[in-house]
Design a protein around this motif. Structure first.
Motif, short mmCIF file in Angstrom:
data_model
loop_
_atom_site.label_atom_id
_atom_site.label_comp_id
_atom_site.label_asym_id
_atom_site.label_seq_id
_atom_site.Cartn_x
_atom_site.Cartn_y
_atom_site.Cartn_z
N VAL A 1 0.85 -1.20 0.00
CA VAL A 1 0.00 0.00 0.00
C VAL A 1 0.88 1.24 0.00
N MET A 2 1.88 1.24 0.90
CA MET A 2 2.73 2.42 1.06
C MET A 2 3.65 2.66 -0.13
N SER A 3 4.08 1.57 -0.76
CA SER A 3 4.97 1.74 -1.92
C SER A 3 4.21 2.37 -3.08
N GLY A 4 2.88 2.32 -3.04
CA GLY A 4 2.06 2.96 -4.06
C GLY A 4 1.96 4.47 -3.85
N ALA A 5 2.57 4.96 -2.76
CA ALA A 5 2.57 6.41 -2.52
C ALA A 5 3.98 6.95 -2.34
N PHE A 6 4.86 6.12 -1.75
CA PHE A 6 6.20 6.63 -1.40
C PHE A 6 7.34 5.95 -2.17
N THR A 7 7.00 5.07 -3.11
CA THR A 7 7.95 4.43 -4.01
C THR A 7 8.87 3.42 -3.32
N GLN A 8 9.64 3.87 -2.32
CA GLN A 8 10.55 2.95 -1.64
C GLN A 8 10.29 3.00 -0.15
N TYR B 1 -9.74 -9.75 -0.84
CA TYR B 1 -8.63 -8.94 -1.36
C TYR B 1 -9.07 -7.89 -2.38
N GLN B 2 -10.31 -7.46 -2.28
CA GLN B 2 -10.79 -6.43 -3.19
C GLN B 2 -9.93 -5.17 -3.09
N TRP B 3 -9.59 -4.80 -1.87
CA TRP B 3 -8.76 -3.60 -1.66
C TRP B 3 -7.38 -3.77 -2.32
N TYR C 1 -10.81 4.50 3.09
CA TYR C 1 -9.89 4.00 2.06
C TYR C 1 -8.47 3.89 2.61
N PRO C 2 -8.28 3.03 3.60
CA PRO C 2 -6.95 2.95 4.23
C PRO C 2 -5.85 2.56 3.23
N LEU D 1 -2.06 12.85 4.41
CA LEU D 1 -1.54 11.60 4.96
C LEU D 1 -0.07 11.41 4.60
N GLY D 2 0.29 11.84 3.40
CA GLY D 2 1.69 11.75 2.97
C GLY D 2 2.59 12.50 3.93
N SER D 3 2.18 13.71 4.27
CA SER D 3 2.98 14.53 5.18
C SER D 3 3.08 13.90 6.56
N ILE D 4 1.96 13.42 7.05
CA ILE D 4 1.96 12.79 8.38
C ILE D 4 2.92 11.62 8.41
N LEU D 5 2.91 10.81 7.36
CA LEU D 5 3.77 9.63 7.35
C LEU D 5 5.24 9.98 7.13
N ARG D 6 5.50 11.02 6.36
CA ARG D 6 6.90 11.45 6.21
C ARG D 6 7.44 12.01 7.52
N VAL D 7 6.61 12.78 8.23
CA VAL D 7 7.03 13.30 9.53
C VAL D 7 7.31 12.14 10.49
N ARG D 8 6.45 11.13 10.47
CA ARG D 8 6.64 9.97 11.34
C ARG D 8 7.95 9.25 11.02
N SER D 9 8.21 9.07 9.75
CA SER D 9 9.45 8.39 9.33
C SER D 9 10.68 9.20 9.75
N GLU D 10 10.61 10.51 9.55
CA GLU D 10 11.73 11.39 9.89
C GLU D 10 11.96 11.41 11.41
N ALA D 11 10.88 11.46 12.17
CA ALA D 11 11.00 11.47 13.63
C ALA D 11 11.59 10.16 14.13
N THR D 12 11.20 9.06 13.51
CA THR D 12 11.76 7.75 13.88
C THR D 12 13.27 7.74 13.67
N ALA D 13 13.69 8.21 12.51
CA ALA D 13 15.13 8.25 12.22
C ALA D 13 15.85 9.17 13.20
N ALA D 14 15.23 10.31 13.53
CA ALA D 14 15.87 11.27 14.42
C ALA D 14 16.05 10.69 15.83
N ILE D 15 15.07 9.93 16.27
CA ILE D 15 15.15 9.31 17.61
C ILE D 15 16.29 8.29 17.65
N HIS D 16 16.37 7.46 16.63
CA HIS D 16 17.48 6.50 16.56
C HIS D 16 18.82 7.24 16.56
#
Lengths: 457, 457
Positions: free
Chosen positions: A227-234, A428-430, B142-143, B152-167
C-alpha cells in the motif's frame, strides 16, 4: 562518536598533568576512554562494573566495564585502595588520570585517585563466576543477569549495531520507514500459524467484542508495505513478527524480527536483488568495522573461521541461478538427499546448503520458482509450460534461506484471475484496487533478522 | 542525502545540453531533482504519480510526485504528448532534461522528451479526487489509498523522519538499542489492561499450553530495559506496546509506539530530565529542518500557529516544578476545575493544561509525586511526612503528559520492604536480584510516540 568528540573537547579544559582540587572531571564511557590517542593525564571519571581484580604488593589492578565495549579499561591504583568490596561484579566510580599504558595489552589506563564502590556484589550468591566461561544453557537460567557476561554482551552489541546499520542503509538510499501494524486482521500469505489476541480482562463488555473483527499478530508487513509503496515508491519496515509454529524450538520461533522492503517502478528481479545485496553488504561491513572484537568473540567461541567466510562473501558478487538450474545441480549431485530433488518440489535446507557449497560459499540468489509453490501475489513469468513466478530467495552459507522476495503481480486482470481461482476475490478487493489506480511494477523482500545475526556470528 | 550526492555525480556524466540518443539517464527521486542547484539540462528519468495536469495550446504541464517530498516536480511537455491516459492518479515515467524553471514557484522543472504511462487511473472510480481536500473521516474508508493524499503523505513522512531522528539521538549519545520482547509474562506496572495471546489454530496440542505460562502483549519494556542497563549503562528501545483500555477511542489506543530509555549511574532526576529535554529538542529540530513543508502542511490544515509554538519550546529551557508546587498553583487558579486539585490526587488533563499555560507554554517537568500514586519501583525520596518518590512527568502544550519517568529504587532493603508490602516478593525476586549484584542508582522514562507526533503537527 559525537559524544566522544564532545567529551574530548571537555577534556582539553583540564589537561594539566596534576589536577588541582576541587575540579570538574569529564565522565567518559569505557569505549571512549579506550579510544583516546596519546593520553597525557586527562582527568576523567569512569563508571562501570569490576570484571577483574589483581592485587600486587604495591599496586592494585582493576578492569572496569560499562558495556560500551567488550574490552574493559584497566585501572591502576595504589594498594591502599584495596578493600573486600572491590570485588568481581561490584559497581564502581573511578576518578583519575588517563595515561598511556606501560603494557602492550592496552593503549591507555586510568591512574586512580579516587575509587568509590557504588554497589557491592556478593561473590558466593552471584551466579556468574570470575574467569569462568559459562555454557549458554547455564546462563539461560539467569535471563536477568546473563547480559553481564562477555558472550551475551557481544551478541547484544552486534544486534544493536546491526539494527542501526539497517536503518542507515535504508535512509541513505531514499527509503521511507513505515511502522506496519502488529495487530491485524489479515494473515498475508495464509502460510504461518497465527496468534489470536483478546483482552485478558475477565470483565468483558457484554455482547460485544473488543475488536470488530478477530485480531491477530502480524506474520508479515508486506501487504501494508505494498500500500505504502504505491505512494512513497521505496519503503521499509523493521519490527517484530509472530508465527505460532508448533516446532520443537517453538518458543524461539514465536516472536522474531523481520526487515521488509518494497520498491515501486522495478524493471526486473535484478533491481530487487541489488537492494538485497546492498543491504547485506553495507550492514555487514558496518558491523564488522564498528564492533570487530564482538564479532570476533562470537566467532572464536561459536564458529571459528567465520570472519574469513564473511569477508569472502563481501568481496564477491552474489550469484544468480534459476530454480530450474538449482534442480539440475541437485539432481547431478553425488550427495544422497533425504528429500529427492525434483521439479515442483520446494528446496529443503539440505538442498540449500548443497547449492551454496556448490557455488563456492558465496551467497546465491535462486529465482523463478514454479507458480504452485508460491502465494497468489507473486508475478507470473508467462513461460508456459514451466509456469514460474518471479520469486527470489537468497541462500547464504551455514544458514540457508536468508531473504525471500518477489515481484508482485501488478497487472489487474492477471491478479483478478488468480484471486478468483483461490476464492480470495472478496477478501482482497482492496488489494486489487491498488492495481486499478496508477498501478506500477513493484516487488519486495523480507529478511529474518535473527537468521542474519546467526550468520554474522 | 548520500543517494542524492551519488546521483548528482552520475548526472555530471551526461550534462551536455542536447543529449545524443541512445544514452543512459540517471534515475532521480523527485526530492533530489527539486534539490538540484543550477540545473542545466541534465538528462534524468523521474517516476511517480500524476498530481495535476494542465493543458495549454502548445504546452502541457504535469506535476509528478513519488512520495519523497510533499512538493511535486513540474514536467513541461509539448502538447503532442497529451493523451487521455495522462490523468490525475496515473503512474508515469518521464525522461527529459532538468532545467531552471522560468516560474518563481519552483526552482527546476523537467523538459520532457519521453513520457510513458506505466499504469492508468480511472478518475471516476478513484475515491481521491483532483484538487479536493477530503476530510479525514472520508479518507478513513480507504486505508489502502489515503496515503496518496498530501495530508496523509505529510503525516507519514514526519513519522518516518522522527523515527530516524530518535534513533540518531540515542546512537550519538552512546545508548545501546535493545529489542524488548513483545510477548511477555509480566505486566510491568499492573496498571494497563493486558491483551492475552493464544495460537488461533483449532487443532491444539492436547493437554498442553503453547506457552509454559500465560503470554501477554507488552505494555512497557521498562523492566527488561532495567536488566540491560545493569550491563550496558545506557539503553533504549522503540517499539509497539499494547493496552486493552476500554475507552471511547479504544481502537486507537490498543497499539501504540513507545520510546523508552534507561540510564545507570544517574545522580538525580536532573540527569534524566537532561536526556528527555535533549531527545525532545534534537528530534524536533531534525524533523523541522528535514521536512519543514510537511510540518507546515499539518499546521496549516490542523493547527495554525503551531510552528511558532514549537520554536518557542525549542528556544527556552524547560521548567521544573514539584508536585507540591503544582498543587499550590492549581489551588490558587482562578479557573474552576471538574476535579478539585489537592495533595494526594493525580493530575488530570485539565490540570496539566493549566500548568503548562501557567508556565508560559513552555514544557514543564513535574517532579516528586506522592508515593501512593506511583508503582512500587519508583525511588523513595525519604521526605516524611510527605513521602514522595522521585518520579517525573513532562507536560507539554496542547498534549499534556508526554514523558513519564522516575528514578528506580536501587536500594535492596528499601525495595524488599516495598515488594513485601505489595505482596509481590515472589514474582519479583529476579528484580530484587538486580539490587544484590553491583546495584547502581538508575532511572528511565517513556515517551508516547503518537502523542509526540500529535504535538509536532
Amino acid at each position: 562518536m559525537l559524544g566522544a568528540r564532545r567529551l574530548l573537547g571537555a577534556l582539553r579544559l583540564c589537561s594539566s598533568v596534576s589536577c588541582p582540587r576541587p575540579r570538574a572531571t569529564a565522565k567518559l564511557r569505557v569505549r571512549d576512554a579506550l579510544g583516546v590517542q596519546d593520553a597525557s593525564g586527562e582527568c576523567v571519571t569512569v563508571q562501570g562494573w569490576i570484571r577483574s581484580v589483581r592485587s600486587q604488593k604495591e599496586v592494585l589492578f582493576l578492569h572496569v566495564n560499562d558495556g560500551s565495549s567488550l574490552e574493559s579499561l584497566q585501572v591502576v591504583a595504589d594498594s591502599s585502595f584495596d578493600s573486600r568490596e572491590l570485588a568481581f561484579g561490584s559497581s564502581v566510580q573511578v576518578q583519575g588520570q588517563l595515561v598511556k599504558s606501560q603494557s602492550k595489552r592496552q593503549n591507555v589506563e586510568l591512574k586512580a585517585e579516587k575509587i568509590e564502590v557504588v554497589g557491592t556484589c556478593e561473590a558466593k550468591a552471584f551466579p556468574i563466576k570470575y574467569k569462568e566461561r559459562h555454557p549458554l544453557e547455564y546462563l539461560r537460567q539467569y535471563p536477568h543477569l546473563r547480559c553481564r557476561t562477555n558472550a551475551l554482551g557481544s551478541i547484544l552489541r552486534v544486534r544493536s549495531e546491526a539494527t542501526a546499520a539497517i536503518h542507515s542503509y535504508f535512509k541513505d538510499n531514499g527509503f521511507m520507514h513505515i511502522h506496519t501494524p502488529v495487530l491485524t486482521s489479515n494473515d498475508c500469505e495464509g502460510a504461518g500459524e497465527l496468534f489470536q489476541v483478546e483482552p485478558s480482562s475477565k470483565i468483558k463488555v457484554p455482547e460485544e467484542n473488543f475488536f470488530d473483527v478477530p485480531a491477530f499478530l502480524t506474520v508479515s508487513g508486506q501487504l501494508h508495505l505494498e500500500v505504502m509503496s504505491g505512494a512513497f515508491t521505496q519503503v521499509f519496515t523493521f519490527g517484530p513478527t509472530f508465527r505460532a509454529e508448533n516446532s520443537q524450538s517453538r518458543r524461539h520461533l514465536a516472536e522474531f524480527y523481520m526487515v521488509e522492503a518494497e520498491v515501486s517502478f522495478v524493471e526486473s528481479l535484478q533491481d530487487l536483488m541489488q537492494v538485497m545485496e546492498g543491504l547485506f553488504k553495507a550492514t555487514t561491513e558496518m558491523v564488522l568495522s564498528h564492533c570487530p572484537e564482538d564479532v570476533e568473540l562470537c566467532h572464536q567461541f561459536i564458529a571459528s573461521g567465520q570472519k574469513d567466510r564473511l569477508e569472502h562473501m563481501l568481496k564477491n558478487n552474489f550469484l544468480i541461478i534459476s530454480y530450474a538450474e538449482a534442480i539440475e545441480i541437485l539432481k547431478q549431485a553425488s550427495q544422497n538427499f533425504t528429500f529427492t530433488p525434483k521439479w515442483g518440489v520446494d528446496l529443503q535446507t539440505e538442498h540449500e546448503k548443497y547449492l551454496v557449497r556448490h557455488c563456492g560459499n558465496i551467497p546465491v540468489f535462486v529465482i523463478n520458482y514454479p507458480s504452485e509453490l508460491k502465494p497468489f501475489y507473486m508475478r507470473e513469468n508467462e513461460d508456459d509450460p514451466q509456469n514460474t513466478v518471479a520469486a527470489v530467495d537468497l541462500l547464504v552459507p551455514g544458514v540457508g534461506e536468508l531473504f525471500g522476495g518477489s515481484l508482485r503481480e501488478e497487472r489487474y486482470h492477471v491478479l483478478e484471475q488468480r484471486l478468483a481461482r483461490s476464492g480470495l476475490t472478496k477478501a482482497y478487493q482492496w488489494y486489487l484496487d491498488l492495481r486499478k489506480f496508477g498501478s506500477v511494477p513493484h516487488g519486495g523482500f523480507g529478511m529474518g533478522f535473527e537468521r542474519y545475526l546467526q550468520l554474522l556470528s
